[in-house]
Design an enzyme around this catalytic site. Structure first.
Site, PDB file in Angstrom:
ATOM      1  N   PHE A   1       0.820  -1.215   0.000  1.00 41.59           N
ATOM      2  CA  PHE A   1       0.000   0.000   0.000  1.00 41.59           C
ATOM      3  C   PHE A   1       0.856   1.270   0.000  1.00 41.59           C
ATOM      4  CE2 PHE A   1       0.722  -1.640   4.197  1.00 41.59           C
ATOM      5  CZ  PHE A   1       1.062  -0.546   4.967  1.00 41.59           C
ATOM      6  N   TYR A   2       2.139   1.121  -0.263  1.00 43.18           N
ATOM      7  CA  TYR A   2       3.018   2.282  -0.403  1.00 43.18           C
ATOM      8  C   TYR A   2       2.922   2.780  -1.840  1.00 43.18           C
ATOM      9  CZ  TYR A   2       5.300   1.111   4.071  1.00 43.18           C
ATOM     10  OH  TYR A   2       5.582   0.848   5.392  1.00 43.18           O
TER      11      TYR A   2
END
Length: 329
Positions: free
Chosen positions: A56-57
């Site tokens: 989720f970066y």
């Protein structure tokens, strides 16, 4: 204060005393792909061989895993040098952890798909604890994935001492990731997170070791933050808190100046002293090289830092209020 050393191995693989946090390379869309590649190259060339990325970066088509695949495709000779930690099982849209078996498996499978065989997942962490899933159930799924050969080991992130003990009883984790810096010292409470990990022999990984830029020496007034900088949403950077917090940052800068090092190097050395592997997350290659340079603090310097911590109270929570409920769980 006892002198402790950071872990030398994680997931059965050797790691150097300073690692690298990848979040800022892809999370905000402000770093070009070519510059991100240069920063990763600077990290490995500087000895920072423990890398921490996340599904989720950044968006699905430009997150840590996309960057890693491109990097290891370009520099396959670096793959054996890197110990790779990946966080997932977290919904970045709703900001909620999803640690049921289906979601964990989906996250690991997606990470493996994106890496496309360029590097194994040495350590997989559910980014936060899911309040709807007992930690023992979460660990059970992760252990199954280890036995299936999909991940090398599992870690914990943003957990408290009780959760660490419960997880360890089910299956010892290969690492615990916490926020730790001169500004954020909650994990050092007696009998708390760090004491528990040292007791159980669990390697500790420290993120946000420069407290989102506070300990770089670059912030003097609020005007040093761009108007659209995400840090303006963090309590420690708000008017009133900023003016108080800059006092500690400037004190650290003064000690660093007398030693002939940067404030960042001073702050990272302090984290190492707690027996923690720091993973600073600079985005410029020159900063990565700076942060990866090891220094040692003298007893006098450690005493000076402690005096500053006793004198200057840090004002503001470490995360915006909406995220607090997911911390230390």
């Amino acid at each position: 204060m006892p002198r402790l050393s950071p872990p030398t191995t994680i997931a059965g693989k050797p790691v150097n005393p300073i690692g690298y946090g990848m979040m800022n390379l892809t999370a905000y869309g402000t770093v070009s792909h070519s510059d991100a590649i240069k920063s990763l190259r600077a990290a490995i060339n500087s000895g920072a061989n423990f890398w921490n990325g996340g599904l989720f970066y950044g968006p699905p088509d430009a997150n840590s895993l996309i960057l890693l695949k491109d990097y290891f495709t370009k520099y396959p000779e670096d793959a054996p040098k890197v110990v790779l930690s990946i966080k997932g099982a977290y919904n970045a849209v709703t900001h909620t952890p999803e640690c049921n078996p289906e979601s964990i498996r989906a996250a690991v499978d997606e990470a493996l798909r994106l890496l496309d065989g360029t590097h194994p997942i040495d350590l997989f962490e559910c980014a936060r604890i899911d309040p709807t899933v007992p930690v023992e159930n979460m660990v059970k799924t992760l252990v199954e994935l280890i036995k299936e050969g999909k991940i090398g080991s599992y870690g914990l992130s943003e957990v408290n001492a009780q959760t660490i003990r419960r997880a360890h009883a089910a299956h010892p984790p290969a690492g615990v990731e916490i926020e730790l810096s001169l500004f954020s010292r909650h994990a050092l409470e007696k009998g708390g997170i760090i004491d528990t990990c040292h007791e159980l022999g669990i390697p500790i990984i420290g993120y946000s070791v420069l407290d989102r830029g506070w300990l770089t020496g670059q912030l003097k007034t609020l005007d040093d933050l761009p108007k659209d900088d995400i840090r303006r949403h963090f309590p420690r950077f708000r008017p009133g808190a900023f003016e108080q917090n800059v006092k500690l940052a400037e004190f650290v800068e003064g000690i660093a100046g007398r030693k002939g090092v940067t404030p960042a190097q001073m702050a990272i050395a302090w984290v190492k002293q707690q027996g923690v592997l720091p993973i600073p997350g600079a985005v410029k290659a020159s900063r990565v090289e700076e942060n990866s340079k090891e220094i040692e603090l003298t007893d006098t310097e450690l005493a000076e830092l402690q005096q500053a911590l006793d004198k200057y109270q840090v004002v503001g929570l470490r995360y915006p209020e909406a995220f607090v409920a997911r911390l230390d769980q």
